[in-house]
Design an enzyme around this catalytic site. Sequence first.
Site, mmCIF file in Angstrom:
data_model
loop_
_atom_site.group_PDB
_atom_site.id
_atom_site.type_symbol
_atom_site.label_atom_id
_atom_site.label_comp_id
_atom_site.label_asym_id
_atom_site.label_seq_id
_atom_site.Cartn_x
_atom_site.Cartn_y
_atom_site.Cartn_z
ATOM 1 N N ARG A 1 0.842 -1.214 0.000
ATOM 2 C CA ARG A 1 0.000 0.000 0.000
ATOM 3 C C ARG A 1 0.875 1.262 0.000
ATOM 4 O O ARG A 1 0.554 2.253 0.662
ATOM 5 C CB ARG A 1 -0.927 0.036 1.228
ATOM 6 N N SER B 1 -10.534 0.995 3.569
ATOM 7 C CA SER B 1 -9.710 0.685 4.749
ATOM 8 C C SER B 1 -9.117 1.974 5.312
ATOM 9 O O SER B 1 -8.427 2.691 4.595
ATOM 10 C CB SER B 1 -8.551 -0.228 4.368
ATOM 11 N N GLU C 1 -4.248 4.764 6.380
ATOM 12 C CA GLU C 1 -3.959 4.436 4.979
ATOM 13 C C GLU C 1 -4.206 5.595 4.003
ATOM 14 O O GLU C 1 -3.363 5.877 3.162
ATOM 15 C CB GLU C 1 -4.780 3.211 4.552
HETATM 16 P P1 NAP Z 1 -10.216 -10.859 4.989
HETATM 17 O O1 NAP Z 1 -10.253 -11.881 3.929
HETATM 18 O O2 NAP Z 1 -11.267 -10.845 6.052
HETATM 19 O O3 NAP Z 1 -8.804 -10.827 5.687
HETATM 20 C C1 NAP Z 1 -8.476 -9.853 6.687
HETATM 21 C C2 NAP Z 1 -7.080 -9.348 6.415
HETATM 22 O O4 NAP Z 1 -6.208 -10.453 6.423
HETATM 23 C C3 NAP Z 1 -6.986 -8.693 5.067
HETATM 24 O O5 NAP Z 1 -6.839 -7.336 5.288
HETATM 25 C C4 NAP Z 1 -5.822 -9.362 4.382
HETATM 26 O O6 NAP Z 1 -4.702 -8.518 4.185
HETATM 27 C C5 NAP Z 1 -5.343 -10.429 5.318
HETATM 28 N N1 NAP Z 1 -5.349 -11.734 4.615
HETATM 29 C C6 NAP Z 1 -6.400 -12.584 4.478
HETATM 30 N N2 NAP Z 1 -6.018 -13.699 3.846
HETATM 31 C C7 NAP Z 1 -4.706 -13.566 3.558
HETATM 32 C C8 NAP Z 1 -3.739 -14.395 2.914
HETATM 33 N N3 NAP Z 1 -4.032 -15.610 2.451
HETATM 34 N N4 NAP Z 1 -2.473 -13.914 2.783
HETATM 35 C C9 NAP Z 1 -2.158 -12.708 3.244
HETATM 36 N N5 NAP Z 1 -3.010 -11.880 3.866
HETATM 37 C C10 NAP Z 1 -4.269 -12.307 4.044
HETATM 38 O O7 NAP Z 1 -10.148 -9.427 4.268
HETATM 39 P P2 NAP Z 1 -11.259 -8.376 3.969
HETATM 40 O O8 NAP Z 1 -11.217 -7.372 5.019
HETATM 41 O O9 NAP Z 1 -12.548 -9.017 3.594
HETATM 42 O O10 NAP Z 1 -10.608 -7.767 2.663
HETATM 43 C C11 NAP Z 1 -10.403 -8.569 1.527
HETATM 44 C C12 NAP Z 1 -9.420 -7.879 0.625
HETATM 45 O O11 NAP Z 1 -9.911 -6.619 0.189
HETATM 46 C C13 NAP Z 1 -8.096 -7.617 1.316
HETATM 47 O O12 NAP Z 1 -7.061 -7.880 0.425
HETATM 48 C C14 NAP Z 1 -8.164 -6.162 1.671
HETATM 49 O O13 NAP Z 1 -6.917 -5.523 1.688
HETATM 50 C C15 NAP Z 1 -9.007 -5.623 0.554
HETATM 51 N N6 NAP Z 1 -9.696 -4.460 1.040
HETATM 52 C C16 NAP Z 1 -9.285 -3.230 0.619
HETATM 53 C C17 NAP Z 1 -9.935 -2.127 1.080
HETATM 54 C C18 NAP Z 1 -9.517 -0.770 0.635
HETATM 55 O O14 NAP Z 1 -10.215 0.149 0.900
HETATM 56 N N7 NAP Z 1 -8.372 -0.583 0.020
HETATM 57 C C19 NAP Z 1 -10.971 -2.243 1.976
HETATM 58 C C20 NAP Z 1 -11.331 -3.501 2.417
HETATM 59 C C21 NAP Z 1 -10.697 -4.601 1.945
HETATM 60 P P3 NAP Z 1 -4.494 -7.494 2.954
HETATM 61 O O15 NAP Z 1 -5.320 -6.306 3.306
HETATM 62 O O16 NAP Z 1 -3.036 -7.192 3.036
HETATM 63 O O17 NAP Z 1 -4.903 -8.135 1.704
#
Ligand code: NAP
Length: 340
Positions: free
Chosen positions: A165, A236, A332
């Site tokens: 990020r 996020s 972020e």
């Molecule tokens: P999730 O699947 O509930 O997982 C929670 C966190 O754990 C995520 O933030 C993700 O990190 C990490 N994670 C889960 N599985 C992983 C793996 N196999 N290897 C490495 N890291 C892992 O996540 P969620 O909150 O529903 O979000 C899903 C994805 O959407 C994530 O990649 C998240 O970053 C992205 N997202 C982005 C935003 C934004 O506004 N930019 C908002 C919400 C979610 P990472 O965040 O590093 O991927």
Amino acid sequence: MSELRTNVSLRDLNTLRLQSNAACFMSATSVEDVQLSVHEAKERGLSLIALGGGSNVILGPEIEALIVHMNILGRQLLDESDEHVWVRIGAGENWHESVLWAHQNGYYGLENLALIPGSVGAAPVQNIGAYGVEVEKFISQVNVVNGVSGECGRLSNEECEFGYRDSLFKRESGKHWLITSVDFRLAKQPVCSIEYPDLIKMIGDETLTPAGILNAVISLRRKKLPDPSNEPNVGSFFKNPVVSQEHAKTLKDEHNEMPQFSVQDDRIKLSAAWMIDYLGWRGAQEAGVMVSEQHALVLVNKSASFASELIVLADKISESVSRNFHVQLEIEPQMIALDS
Ligand code: NAP
């Protein structure tokens, strides 16, 4: 040719709907417009700040700068080989629509990044990522204007210094670059990346295809994340912190259920959302700002007018995470014209 306006409200140009006034404002629909904005800022002794979709910024109430709103459009095929295509997309194009355009043309790779709010020009800035894919993997070159000299330039993938990020464009050494378009190298053959539990579950026993991933990511995001057009937010609010193995082990001994992920250099990524949720913040509300019921990492602006009101709740969450887990959360989105 774009016109320069003074004392312009940016409330409708940021997805948190915070009140913010720009001393000067221009909309740029071409590289020449961007160069003109550099000239105008210099003439007026103002700094120049680029604004895209406004979906990843926290704006201060008064911005003593020239805001250049990046509205350069266009998507074109530049080149192709047997395996890849190179496409150029204008900084002002909507990110999600560009993901759909690429997919529909058979240019694969961006499907995991569907529905991320914002513009194409903002994608390299924070190296947007979701469901195990980061945009850096597909960026071949970023086309820029130097915000000091007005000269055009291009930065290779390596020169963008992408991180988690993070990129050169967020650092002092790269803040002068104004992104006008982004070149992507995409695959002609389907690429499918599923590592995240939610995505694996959603795909189930279906045959793995880019279309399946695209649809799964769209429905996951719609279910889990509040829509900024109905509930003002910037996605996020905090980055996932990365800690040492020792620190992670101590936390795991105390909280066996805490999710942890190995990342580069033997460090461990923690889930900011999990910690915030664990501490009971989901649904908490203060000074017109609420921790989303849908996702604990998202702060929703219910009735706040100014960034300071948002920061009150963000600080309380950070302090509680720091006290309980000895982890410092980092905000972020980019703060513009704010002290911290
Ligand atoms: P999730 O699947 O509930 O997982 C929670 C966190 O754990 C995520 O933030 C993700 O990190 C990490 N994670 C889960 N599985 C992983 C793996 N196999 N290897 C490495 N890291 C892992 O996540 P969620 O909150 O529903 O979000 C899903 C994805 O959407 C994530 O990649 C998240 O970053 C992205 N997202 C982005 C935003 C934004 O506004 N930019 C908002 C919400 C979610 P990472 O965040 O590093 O991927």
